[in-house]
Design a protein around this motif. Structure first.
Motif, PDB file in Angstrom:
ATOM      1  N   ILE A 160      23.968  56.075  23.168  1.00  0.00           N
ATOM      2  CA  ILE A 160      24.111  54.696  23.652  1.00  0.00           C
ATOM      3  C   ILE A 160      23.410  54.507  24.997  1.00  0.00           C
ATOM      4  O   ILE A 160      22.678  53.530  25.197  1.00  0.00           O
ATOM      5  CB  ILE A 160      25.598  54.312  23.753  1.00  0.00           C
ATOM      6  N   SER A 161      23.617  55.429  25.917  1.00  0.00           N
ATOM      7  CA  SER A 161      22.990  55.300  27.229  1.00  0.00           C
ATOM      8  C   SER A 161      21.477  55.414  27.132  1.00  0.00           C
ATOM      9  O   SER A 161      20.736  54.738  27.869  1.00  0.00           O
ATOM     10  CB  SER A 161      23.547  56.345  28.201  1.00  0.00           C
ATOM     11  N   GLY A 162      20.982  56.249  26.229  1.00  0.00           N
ATOM     12  CA  GLY A 162      19.545  56.367  26.029  1.00  0.00           C
ATOM     13  C   GLY A 162      18.938  55.063  25.540  1.00  0.00           C
ATOM     14  O   GLY A 162      17.873  54.642  26.009  1.00  0.00           O
ATOM     15  N   PHE A 163      19.610  54.413  24.605  1.00  0.00           N
ATOM     16  CA  PHE A 163      19.118  53.128  24.113  1.00  0.00           C
ATOM     17  C   PHE A 163      19.217  52.046  25.182  1.00  0.00           C
ATOM     18  O   PHE A 163      18.356  51.159  25.252  1.00  0.00           O
ATOM     19  CB  PHE A 163      19.873  52.711  22.850  1.00  0.00           C
ATOM     20  N   ALA A 164      20.244  52.109  26.011  1.00  0.00           N
ATOM     21  CA  ALA A 164      20.348  51.150  27.114  1.00  0.00           C
ATOM     22  C   ALA A 164      19.151  51.288  28.056  1.00  0.00           C
ATOM     23  O   ALA A 164      18.590  50.284  28.526  1.00  0.00           O
ATOM     24  CB  ALA A 164      21.659  51.354  27.868  1.00  0.00           C
ATOM     25  N   ARG A 165      18.735  52.519  28.325  1.00  0.00           N
ATOM     26  CA  ARG A 165      17.548  52.739  29.171  1.00  0.00           C
ATOM     27  C   ARG A 165      16.281  52.242  28.472  1.00  0.00           C
ATOM     28  O   ARG A 165      15.390  51.657  29.111  1.00  0.00           O
ATOM     29  CB  ARG A 165      17.418  54.221  29.523  1.00  0.00           C
ATOM     30  N   ILE A 202      25.331  50.290  19.477  1.00  0.00           N
ATOM     31  CA  ILE A 202      23.903  50.253  19.807  1.00  0.00           C
ATOM     32  C   ILE A 202      23.268  48.981  19.240  1.00  0.00           C
ATOM     33  O   ILE A 202      22.460  48.322  19.913  1.00  0.00           O
ATOM     34  CB  ILE A 202      23.201  51.513  19.283  1.00  0.00           C
ATOM     35  N   GLU A 203      23.625  48.630  18.010  1.00  0.00           N
ATOM     36  CA  GLU A 203      23.142  47.371  17.448  1.00  0.00           C
ATOM     37  C   GLU A 203      23.444  46.203  18.383  1.00  0.00           C
ATOM     38  O   GLU A 203      22.602  45.327  18.609  1.00  0.00           O
ATOM     39  CB  GLU A 203      23.804  47.099  16.096  1.00  0.00           C
ATOM     40  N   GLN A 204      24.655  46.187  18.927  1.00  0.00           N
ATOM     41  CA  GLN A 204      25.071  45.090  19.797  1.00  0.00           C
ATOM     42  C   GLN A 204      24.230  45.017  21.064  1.00  0.00           C
ATOM     43  O   GLN A 204      23.936  43.923  21.569  1.00  0.00           O
ATOM     44  CB  GLN A 204      26.553  45.246  20.152  1.00  0.00           C
ATOM     45  N   LEU A 205      23.842  46.179  21.598  1.00  0.00           N
ATOM     46  CA  LEU A 205      22.987  46.173  22.786  1.00  0.00           C
ATOM     47  C   LEU A 205      21.698  45.397  22.527  1.00  0.00           C
ATOM     48  O   LEU A 205      21.225  44.644  23.392  1.00  0.00           O
ATOM     49  CB  LEU A 205      22.641  47.610  23.196  1.00  0.00           C
ATOM     50  N   PHE A 206      21.141  45.570  21.352  1.00  0.00           N
ATOM     51  CA  PHE A 206      19.891  44.885  21.016  1.00  0.00           C
ATOM     52  C   PHE A 206      20.136  43.424  20.642  1.00  0.00           C
ATOM     53  O   PHE A 206      19.403  42.533  21.088  1.00  0.00           O
ATOM     54  CB  PHE A 206      19.189  45.622  19.869  1.00  0.00           C
TER      55      PHE A 206
END
Length: 267
Positions: free
Chosen positions: A86-91, A136-140
């Motif tokens: 999750i943190s990797g995708f946030a970056r 992760i989907e929600q982050l996008f």
């Protein structure tokens, strides 16, 4: 051959994060249609394989994400990796925000749905909100700096991922009487093609074959195709499952499956 031409499109460059079972065929097809394609890997020794597809190779590791720079200089980003960092995708999202990318296609999985012992669709809030993949989907989806379409594929199969080899060396098939949710590579490519051609952004789609035979039926059939005896099956009275609906891709994208019936795929 699948037609990856995007009519009257201003898309020139497509970056693909992940160049494995799905990503490399995508890169090949996009390149053949005249697009500039960039594909990522975590290993230098795959550069020649990626180059043979016509794509330019880049090292990108979501777990140790450096500045992605040139890789994100693209019109569309297709994310096709199995990481749940999750943190990797946030970056990564922070880097996308400062790039030219305006459209993201995030390849997800129907594993985000709860086992409700019935059919599930994209628009009924049937997801497991504890799922890292859903988060992760929600982050996008919630990011306002670019548009994201989520494409949730079921289990992936083709000649290289032959389901007759899924249960080998004495491994037994759990939940033998539960239905399967699977999709052939050709349909994965076809649905992605339809999304890009029709500019279907800001959506969630399921990608799954039409039929849902039981694991007992399907894996016996798959093994028979290889000239092998059926695998061992676990007998469980309390089965937990979901049946993935593919109606939305058929209705909204007018997509016709190339391999709708799992019991008729010859591999």
């Amino acid at each position: 051959m699948i037609d990856f031409s995007i009519k009257e499109s201003v898309i020139n460059t497509i970056s693909i994060l992940g160049s494995g079972w799905l990503g490399l065929p995508l890169a090949t097809q996009f390149y053949k249609q005249g697009f500039s394609v960039k594909a990522s890997t975590r290993h230098n020794d795959r550069f020649s394989e990626i180059a043979s597809s016509g794509a330019s190779a880049f090292i990108v590791d979501i777990d140790e994400l450096a500045e992605s720079g040139e890789f994100l200089q693209a019109d569309i980003l297709i994310i096709n990796i199995t990481s749940k960092n999750i943190s990797g995708f946030a970056r990564l999202i922070q880097q996308i925000e400062t790039s030219p990318i305006q459209k993201v296609l995030f390849i997800s999985s129907t594993s985000v749905y709860q086992n409700l012992n019935r059919e599930v669709t994209e628009d009924e809030q049937a997801e497991n909100h504890d799922s890292e993949l859903w988060q992760i989907e929600q982050l996008f989806q919630t990011n306002k700096n670019f548009e994201t379409t989520i494409l949730r594929f079921s289990g992936l199969i083709d000649e290289r991922r032959h389901p007759g080899r899924f249960f080998r060396n004495g491994r037994s098939v759990p939940q033998a009487d539960a239905p399967v949710n699977l999709i052939h590579l050709n349909d994965c490519l076809g649905i992605i093609d339809a999304i890009l051609q029709q500019e279907a952004w800001g959506e969630i789609f399921n990608g799954c074959a039409e039929t849902h035979p039981s694991k007992r039926e399907f894996y016996s059939y798959a093994r028979q195709l290889m000239g092998l005896s059926p695998p061992e099956f676990d007998i469980e009275s309390d089965i937990k499952y979901k049946i993935i609906s593919n109606q939305k891709v058929k209705n909204k994208l007018n997509y016709r499956f190339q391999h709708p019936d799992l019991m008729k795929i010859a591999f």
